[in-house]
Design an enzyme around this catalytic site. Structure first.
Site, PDB file in Angstrom:
ATOM      1  N   ASN A  58       2.437   4.909  -3.149  1.00 45.00           N
ATOM      2  CA  ASN A  58       1.749   3.761  -3.757  1.00 45.00           C
ATOM      3  C   ASN A  58       2.429   2.436  -3.428  1.00 45.00           C
ATOM      4  OD1 ASN A  58       0.200   2.270  -6.023  1.00 45.00           O
ATOM      5  ND2 ASN A  58       2.341   2.027  -6.594  1.00 45.00           N
ATOM      6  N   ALA A  75       0.341  -3.242   8.857  1.00 46.46           N
ATOM      7  CA  ALA A  75       1.006  -2.081   8.237  1.00 46.46           C
ATOM      8  C   ALA A  75      -0.024  -1.128   7.632  1.00 46.46           C
ATOM      9  CB  ALA A  75       1.985  -2.547   7.163  1.00 46.46           C
ATOM     10  N   LYS A  76      -1.044  -1.668   6.946  1.00 45.07           N
ATOM     11  CA  LYS A  76      -2.026  -0.788   6.288  1.00 45.07           C
ATOM     12  C   LYS A  76      -2.909  -0.083   7.312  1.00 45.07           C
ATOM     13  CE  LYS A  76      -1.197  -1.452   1.790  1.00 45.07           C
ATOM     14  NZ  LYS A  76      -0.437  -0.439   1.039  1.00 45.07           N
ATOM     15  N   GLY A  78       6.679   3.726  -6.757  1.00 46.99           N
ATOM     16  CA  GLY A  78       6.334   2.455  -7.406  1.00 46.99           C
ATOM     17  C   GLY A  78       5.478   2.658  -8.637  1.00 46.99           C
ATOM     18  N   SER A  79       5.913   3.586  -9.507  1.00 49.12           N
ATOM     19  CA  SER A  79       5.057   3.907 -10.672  1.00 49.12           C
ATOM     20  C   SER A  79       5.601   3.340 -11.979  1.00 49.12           C
ATOM     21  CB  SER A  79       4.812   5.411 -10.773  1.00 49.12           C
ATOM     22  OG  SER A  79       5.985   6.140 -10.581  1.00 49.12           O
ATOM     23  N   TYR A 129       0.890  -7.355   6.615  1.00 45.55           N
ATOM     24  CA  TYR A 129       0.335  -6.401   5.644  1.00 45.55           C
ATOM     25  C   TYR A 129      -0.843  -5.656   6.265  1.00 45.55           C
ATOM     26  CZ  TYR A 129      -1.799  -4.931   1.120  1.00 45.55           C
ATOM     27  OH  TYR A 129      -2.338  -4.232   0.069  1.00 45.55           O
TER      28      TYR A 129
HETATM   29  N1  LIG Z   1      -2.705  -4.951  -6.669  1.00 44.64           N
HETATM   30  C1  LIG Z   1      -3.701  -5.250  -5.837  1.00 44.64           C
HETATM   31  O1  LIG Z   1      -4.470  -6.196  -6.028  1.00 44.64           O
HETATM   32  C2  LIG Z   1      -3.927  -4.392  -4.615  1.00 44.64           C
HETATM   33  C3  LIG Z   1      -5.057  -4.615  -3.802  1.00 44.64           C
HETATM   34  C4  LIG Z   1      -5.233  -3.829  -2.664  1.00 44.64           C
HETATM   35  C5  LIG Z   1      -4.311  -2.839  -2.360  1.00 44.64           C
HETATM   36  N2  LIG Z   1      -3.205  -2.641  -3.168  1.00 44.64           N
HETATM   37  C6  LIG Z   1      -2.250  -1.591  -2.821  1.00 44.64           C
HETATM   38  O2  LIG Z   1      -2.065  -0.756  -3.963  1.00 44.64           O
HETATM   39  C7  LIG Z   1      -0.691  -0.327  -4.059  1.00 44.64           C
HETATM   40  C8  LIG Z   1      -0.099  -0.708  -5.412  1.00 44.64           C
HETATM   41  O3  LIG Z   1      -0.031  -2.106  -5.503  1.00 44.64           O
HETATM   42  P1  LIG Z   1       0.622  -2.852  -6.744  1.00 44.64           P
HETATM   43  O4  LIG Z   1       0.325  -4.307  -6.515  1.00 44.64           O
HETATM   44  O5  LIG Z   1       0.209  -2.225  -8.021  1.00 44.64           O
HETATM   45  O6  LIG Z   1       2.176  -2.573  -6.660  1.00 44.64           O
HETATM   46  P2  LIG Z   1       3.360  -2.768  -5.561  1.00 44.64           P
HETATM   47  O7  LIG Z   1       3.861  -4.162  -5.551  1.00 44.64           O
HETATM   48  O8  LIG Z   1       2.944  -2.178  -4.268  1.00 44.64           O
HETATM   49  O9  LIG Z   1       4.475  -1.827  -6.183  1.00 44.64           O
HETATM   50  C9  LIG Z   1       5.188  -2.122  -7.349  1.00 44.64           C
HETATM   51  C10 LIG Z   1       6.163  -0.983  -7.529  1.00 44.64           C
HETATM   52  O10 LIG Z   1       7.016  -0.862  -6.381  1.00 44.64           O
HETATM   53  C11 LIG Z   1       8.368  -0.810  -6.801  1.00 44.64           C
HETATM   54  N3  LIG Z   1       9.234  -1.414  -5.776  1.00 44.64           N
HETATM   55  C12 LIG Z   1       9.551  -2.730  -5.583  1.00 44.64           C
HETATM   56  N4  LIG Z   1      10.392  -2.872  -4.525  1.00 44.64           N
HETATM   57  C13 LIG Z   1      10.623  -1.616  -4.047  1.00 44.64           C
HETATM   58  C14 LIG Z   1      11.410  -1.082  -2.986  1.00 44.64           C
HETATM   59  N5  LIG Z   1      12.144  -1.851  -2.158  1.00 44.64           N
HETATM   60  N6  LIG Z   1      11.408   0.266  -2.797  1.00 44.64           N
HETATM   61  C15 LIG Z   1      10.673   1.055  -3.588  1.00 44.64           C
HETATM   62  N7  LIG Z   1       9.911   0.632  -4.602  1.00 44.64           N
HETATM   63  C16 LIG Z   1       9.885  -0.692  -4.833  1.00 44.64           C
HETATM   64  C17 LIG Z   1       8.400  -1.550  -8.110  1.00 44.64           C
HETATM   65  O11 LIG Z   1       9.527  -1.108  -8.846  1.00 44.64           O
HETATM   66  P3  LIG Z   1      10.228  -2.067  -9.981  1.00 44.64           P
HETATM   67  O12 LIG Z   1       9.221  -2.151 -11.104  1.00 44.64           O
HETATM   68  O13 LIG Z   1      11.454  -1.375 -10.361  1.00 44.64           O
HETATM   69  O14 LIG Z   1      10.439  -3.385  -9.308  1.00 44.64           O
HETATM   70  C18 LIG Z   1       7.067  -1.123  -8.728  1.00 44.64           C
HETATM   71  O15 LIG Z   1       7.197   0.144  -9.348  1.00 44.64           O
HETATM   72  C19 LIG Z   1       0.014  -0.982  -2.868  1.00 44.64           C
HETATM   73  O16 LIG Z   1       0.089  -0.068  -1.803  1.00 44.64           O
HETATM   74  C20 LIG Z   1      -0.861  -2.153  -2.513  1.00 44.64           C
HETATM   75  O17 LIG Z   1      -0.739  -2.562  -1.174  1.00 44.64           O
HETATM   76  C21 LIG Z   1      -3.011  -3.387  -4.270  1.00 44.64           C
END
Ligand SMILES: NC(=O)c1ccc[n+]([C@@H]2O[C@H](COP(=O)([O-])OP(=O)(O)OC[C@H]3O[C@@H](n4cnc5c(N)ncnc54)[C@H](OP(=O)(O)O)[C@@H]3O)[C@@H](O)[C@H]2O)c1
Length: 238
Positions: free
Chosen positions: A88, A158-159, A10-11, A155
Site C-alpha cells: 500500500n 513508478a505506478k 503503510g497501515s 509517481y
Molecule cells: N490518498 C490518495 O488520494 C490516493 C490516490 C490514488 C492512489 N493512492 C495510492 O494509495 C496508496 C495509499 O496512499 P495513502 O495516501 O493512504 O498513504 P501513503 O502516503 O502511501 O502511506 C502512508 C503510510 O506509509 C508509511 N510510510 C511513510 N514513509 C515510509 C517509508 N519510508 N517506508 C515505509 N512506510 C512508510 C506511513 O507510516 P507512518 O504513519 O509511520 O509515517 C503510513 O503508514 C498509495 O500507494 C498511493 O499512491 C492514494
C-alpha cells in the site's frame, strides 16, 4: 479466509489502515506496518485485538531493501507465514518534472515501485510452498494511461512500472496458486485534489471503496483473477 495472515504496508493511517482493519474482519491475523508513527499503528493493533484477532505492528523503512526483507522475516517469525501482502505504501510528489531533485526521484521510485518489489520477492517463497498467495499492489487510476504527466512524473512512472511488475509476477506465479493484482484509487477524500465535481460519480473516493476492491481480490472467489488493474475512481478520467 479464516486461517489467513496478511501484511499491509503503510497501515498506520489512511487507505492502508482501512484495508488492514477490513482484512482483519475476514482473516485470522494482521501485521500492521508503519515507518514513524508507532502510536497510530498500536491503536490499529488494539482495535484488531479487541475483535479477537492476532495483530502486531512492525516498523520498517521500505525504501531500503534490507529493512523490507527484515520486515517480512519478522512477520513470518511472529505469525509463521504471510498469505496476503498488500503493498500500500506509495507517496505522491506534485512538482514540475524539471524541478524534481535526484533525491526526490530516488525516493518516489523506491517508495512506489522498489518497496513493492522487495516485499513481494520476500513473501513469494512461503506462498509458493503453501501453493496459495494473494498480492495486491496499490496503483493510481491513471497508471495505464501512457500520456504526459508533467506535475507527477516520477509517481506516474513508478505506478505504471508497478503495473508492469504486477502483470509480470502474476504470469510467472499463476501456476503456484498466487494471484497478483493492482487496485487503483482515483480522487480520494483527503487526497491532494479535493475536486469532486470532475468525478462522474459525483463524489470523491472513500477508503471503504478501496478496501472493498482489495477484499474481493484476496477472496477465494477471485482465484482466477490475476494481473488485473481494478480502477476504483467513479469514472474519473477513464
Ligand atoms: N490518498 C490518495 O488520494 C490516493 C490516490 C490514488 C492512489 N493512492 C495510492 O494509495 C496508496 C495509499 O496512499 P495513502 O495516501 O493512504 O498513504 P501513503 O502516503 O502511501 O502511506 C502512508 C503510510 O506509509 C508509511 N510510510 C511513510 N514513509 C515510509 C517509508 N519510508 N517506508 C515505509 N512506510 C512508510 C506511513 O507510516 P507512518 O504513519 O509511520 O509515517 C503510513 O503508514 C498509495 O500507494 C498511493 O499512491 C492514494
Amino acid at each position: 479466509m479464516k486461517d489467513k495472515i496478511a501484511l499491509v504496508t503503510g497501515s498506520s493511517q489512511g487507505i492502508g489502515q482501512n484495508i488492514a482493519l477490513k482484512l482483519a474482519d475476514v482473516t485470522s491475523g494482521i501485521a500492521v506496518h508503519y515507518r514513524n508513527n508507532r502510536n497510530a499503528a498500536e491503536k490499529v493493533v488494539k482495535k484488531m485485538r479487541e475483535k479477537g484477532k492476532l495483530a502486531a505492528c512492525f516498523r520498517a523503512d521500505l525504501t531500503k531493501e534490507k529493512e523490507a526483507l527484515a520486515l517480512v522475516r519478522k512477520v513470518e517469525e511472529k505469525f509463521s507465514k504471510i498469505d496476503i501482502l498488500v503493498n500500500n505504501f506509495g507517496p505522491i510528489l506534485v512538482k514540475s518534472w524539471e524541478k524534481v531533485k535526484s533525491s526526490e526521484w530516488d525516493y518516489i521510485l523506491h517508495s512506489n515501485l522498489m518497496s513493492a518489489l522487495y516485499c513481494l520477492k520476500a513473501v513469494l517463497p512461503g506462498m509458493r510452498k503453501r501453493k496459495w498467495g494473494r498480492i495486491i499492489n496499490l496503483g493510481y487510476s491513471r497508471a495505464e494511461q501512457l500520456v504526459a504527466f508533467s506535475k507527477i512524473t516520477p509517481y506516474a512512472i513508478a505506478k505504471t512500472g508497478l503495473l508492469i511488475l504486477t502483470r509480470s509476477v502474476a504470469a510467472s506465479e499463476a501456476s503456484a496458486g498466487i494471484t497478483v493484482n493492482m487496485v487503483s484509487p482515483g480522487l480520494m477524500e483527503g487526497g491532494i485534489l479535493p475536486e469532486s465535481k470532475s468525478v462522474p460519480r459525483g463524489r470523491l473516493g472513500k477508503f471503504e471503496d478501496i478496501s472493498s476492491a482489495v477484499l474481493f481480490l484476496v477472496s477465494d472467489e477471485a482465484d482466477f483473477i490475476s494481473g488485473t488493474n481494478l480502477v476504483v475512481a467513479g469514472g474519473w478520467k477513464i
